[in-house]
Design a protein around this motif. Structure first.
Motif, PDB file in Angstrom:
ATOM      1  N   VAL A 134       1.093   9.504   3.755  1.00 56.11           N
ATOM      2  CA  VAL A 134       0.581   7.599   4.415  1.00 56.11           C
ATOM      3  C   VAL A 134      -0.745   8.110   5.155  1.00 56.11           C
ATOM      4  N   THR A 135      -1.823   7.341   4.388  1.00 51.87           N
ATOM      5  CA  THR A 135      -2.972   7.457   4.795  1.00 51.87           C
ATOM      6  C   THR A 135      -3.264   6.124   4.867  1.00 51.87           C
ATOM      7  N   ASP A 136      -4.562   5.434   5.348  1.00 50.50           N
ATOM      8  CA  ASP A 136      -4.342   3.734   5.614  1.00 50.50           C
ATOM      9  C   ASP A 136      -5.467   3.230   4.277  1.00 50.50           C
ATOM     10  N   SER A 137      -5.885   4.093   3.638  1.00 50.75           N
ATOM     11  CA  SER A 137      -6.695   4.190   2.172  1.00 50.75           C
ATOM     12  C   SER A 137      -5.846   3.543   1.074  1.00 50.75           C
ATOM     13  N   ILE A 138      -4.631   3.619   1.568  1.00 49.49           N
ATOM     14  CA  ILE A 138      -3.686   2.668   0.662  1.00 49.49           C
ATOM     15  C   ILE A 138      -3.296   1.520   0.931  1.00 49.49           C
ATOM     16  N   PRO A 139      -3.308   0.379   0.863  1.00 52.18           N
ATOM     17  CA  PRO A 139      -3.937  -0.456   1.787  1.00 52.18           C
ATOM     18  C   PRO A 139      -2.105  -1.431   0.812  1.00 52.18           C
ATOM     19  N   LYS A 140      -1.470  -2.269   1.686  1.00 47.18           N
ATOM     20  CA  LYS A 140      -0.362  -2.526   2.019  1.00 47.18           C
ATOM     21  C   LYS A 140      -0.594  -3.846   0.506  1.00 47.18           C
ATOM     22  N   THR A 141      -1.827  -5.221   0.563  1.00 46.61           N
ATOM     23  CA  THR A 141      -1.097  -5.578  -0.287  1.00 46.61           C
ATOM     24  C   THR A 141      -2.280  -6.057  -0.625  1.00 46.61           C
ATOM     25  N   LEU A 142      -2.262  -5.800  -2.161  1.00 41.47           N
ATOM     26  CA  LEU A 142      -4.347  -5.813  -3.212  1.00 41.47           C
ATOM     27  C   LEU A 142      -3.668  -7.351  -4.178  1.00 41.47           C
TER      28      LEU A 142
END
Ligand code: GLC
Ligand code: MG
Length: 605
Positions: free
Chosen positions: A536-544
């Motif tokens: 889990v990390t914020d560097s992986i966006p929920k939408t692109l």
């Protein structure tokens, strides 16, 4: 450097109820291997049994399994834990009765689970009636096994017919006074090889298939197939030079004892038997550790598929993204056209997935086995991330471990991957009411167990559950495969359909954080929604949307979904509801499906 490989996957129409739909049930299935001794003990004797399995079938349904394969449940002296069979058409009392088996099949079918049993054709137990009669030279059994005279060595010793070595170590020949001859056993001496040049053997073993088909099974996992037939000149095999120890299996090159042409004819004969059953496809999957061409040859010799062991034999903790990419393209490009691929993550003969790859990287392997085209194969316990269990020499049971001796058993024994399934944190991990189990329970069961993991969205099981559910979507069932190496550490692949959307999987197999541009996949600028990411990390966006760049930590994985064509046909992109790191709702082709409704939805298609 970027490599792009595109594989076209035969698109299957999934019309439920139609004959065609029925016949193809296996082509994209999620298959689960149960090792019966270690799955669930219902009577407290410390060994798993059939009633135990029946009681736990909901776990399979909840884990999105379509079919399960049972390792052997037949009467056996258990020298090789059921792979030494003394009666091919009955049930060993340790596992229960034939009624228990019939009940298991009925309950499984009522839950829409297919039942596959293990067929062990290369050998029987030496306690099998056929071998006992063969020993006494009784017709027609005298010739049911491979009997040969010994040879006289130059220095006057009496010796086996040739230098063939058993897989478990030591000569592949054992002398019997009764026959004044040696018999062949490619595995333990208690597992004499059947003689497939004898038509009686061929017929009897085909009747074994019919026996279980008549009990309602849906197919067979066929054991040790490359060993079925041997070159009848019985010549010495050339030496490999890898060891000077003639007792070591690697001593000789297996040019006369494996992959013989006759073996493929025998396989073809079994297919004929399966095809006698016309209501629905009865399938056979072949266990063959062989080179690529000998493996692929099973596809054209009647097998529905030979297992793809690449994830076990070709990659490990240190493999690069390109090693994984090569392994995928090796299978996809060598598989004869029109067949179903498959991906095996582990089994009862090999070290466990998490032990082989480490907990983080193992998830990338699980992701690949579940989302690549075709069939996924999960060995029981790997869905909860079980690890190998250290077993003392005193507790060692596996003949391959025992034969290696106290000094070397740890590198040879298969026991560490065979310990009881970890259901919960009670006595014996909920496997048995007894605190003494046939192999010890792994000490990590207080945290690594199904019940605990169900409550933790970041657990191995929650991950497995989510990804295995995605496997049921039309995208993963039918989509074309494109693999791309985004850089030397990041492997990605897409599964794309014309109308149902697409899945994109990205795996950082390197030791450092990586930033990658994913727009190479998608030139129509569709929105992508995150389905699953770990860690889990914020560097992986929920939408692109337009701009598709993400940062992925070492061993990180991300799975995105795109609603193909949403910008073209006026449909709106889904509002994403996010739960922890994973998305629970998204637009799926023309319908909006919440994850938990997929199974229902698919059943109604
Ligand atoms: C297969 C089985 C293995 C067994 C051997 C002999 O490789 O998977 O467990 O020992 O055949 O039957
Ligand atoms: Mg054989």
């Amino acid at each position: 450097m970027k490599a792009v490989i595109v594989f076209c996957v035969i698109s299957l129409s999934m019309v439920a109820g139609s004959d065609q739909g029925n016949r193809d049930w296996w082509r994209t299935m999620s298959l689960y291997q149960i090792y019966p001794r270690s799955f669930k003990d219902s009577d407290g004797d410390g060994v798993g049994d059939l009633a135990g399995i029946t009681s736990k079938l909901d776990h399979l349904s909840e884990s999105n399994v379509d079919a399960f394969w049972l390792s052997p449940i037949y009467p056996s002296p258990m020298v090789d834990f059921g792979y030494d069979i003394s009666d091919f058409e009955s049930i060993d009392p340790v596992f229960g009765t034939m009624e228990d088996f019939e009940k298991l099949v009925a309950v499984a079918h009522a839950k829409s689970l297919k039942v596959i049993v293990d067929f062990v054709p290369n050998h029987s137990s030496d306690k099998h009636e056929w071998f006992q009669k063969s020993l006494q030279n009784i017709e027609p059994y005298n010739d049911f096994y491979v009997w040969q005279n010994g040879t006289m060595t130059e220095n006057g010793y009496f010796a086996p017919p040739n230098n063939w070595v058993s897989v478990f170590g030591g000569p592949a020949w054992t002398w019997r006074d009764e026959r004044q001859a040696y018999y062949l056993h490619q595995f333990a001496p208690e597992q004499p090889d059947l003689n497939y040049n004898n038509e009686g053997v061929v017929q009897e073993m085909q009747n074994v298939l019919r026996f279980w088909l008549n009990k309602g099974v849906d197919g067979f996992r066929i054991d040790a197939v490359p060993f079925i037939s041997e070159d009848v000149r019985y010549l010495d095999e050339p030496l490999t030079g890898r060891t000077s120890d003639p007792k070591n299996y690697t001593y000789t090159q297996k040019i006369y004892t494996t992959d013989q042409p006759r073996t493929y004819e025998i396989v073809q004969g079994w297919r004929g038997v399966l095809d006698e059953y016309t209501n629905s496809s009865k399938i056979m999957m072949v266990e063959a550790y062989a080179n690529t061409s000998m493996t692929m040859k099973y596809y054209v010799s009647g097998a529905h598929f030979p297992f793809n062991f690449g994830m076990i034999t070709d990659v490990n903790q240190d493999s690069t993204a390109s090693d994984f990419n090569n392994l995928i393209s090796k299978w996809m490009s060598n598989m004869p056209h029109g067949n179903a691929a498959n991906w095996v993550a582990g089994n009862h003969d090999k070290s466990r997935l998490v032990t082989r790859f480490g907990a983080e990287r193992a998830r990338a392997v699980t992701l690949m086995t579940l989302l690549l085209p075709g069939i996924s194969v999960t060995y029981n316990g790997e869905e909860i991330g079980m690890k190998d269990t250290w077993i003392s020499w005193e507790d060692t049971k596996d003949p391959q471990g025992c034969n290696a001796g106290k000094e070397r058993y740890e590198t040879n024994s298969r026991d560490p991957a065979r310990t009881p399934f970890q259901w919960d944190n009670t006595v014996s991990a909920g496997f048995s009411t007894s605190s003494k189990t046939w192999l010890p329970v792994n000490g990590n069961y207080k945290t690594v167990n199904l019940a605990t993991e169900k409550g933790d969205p970041n657990s191995y099981y929650s991950f497995y559950e989510a990804v295995s559910k995605l496997k049921k979507s039309p995208i993963v069932q039918n989509g074309n495969l494109t693999t791309k190496l985004l850089n030397e550490n990041v492997l990605s692949f897409a599964r794309e359909t014309l109308n149902d959307g697409s899945v994109y999987a990205i795996m950082n197999l390197g030791k450092e954080e990586e930033t990658v541009d994913l727009s190479v996949f998608d030139n129509l600028s569709r929105q992508w929604n995150l389905y699953y990411a770990t860690p889990v990390t914020d560097s992986i966006p929920k939408t692109l949307a337009m701009y598709k760049k993400i940062k992925l930590p070492s061993s990180g994985i991300a799975i995105y979904l795109s609603n193909k064509g949403s910008s073209c046909d006026g449909r709106k992109d889904e509002t994403i509801v996010s739960e922890s790191h994973s998305v629970i709702s998204y637009t799926f082709g023309k319908v909006n499906i919440v994850r938990d409704e997929w199974t229902k939805k698919l059943a109604n298609v």
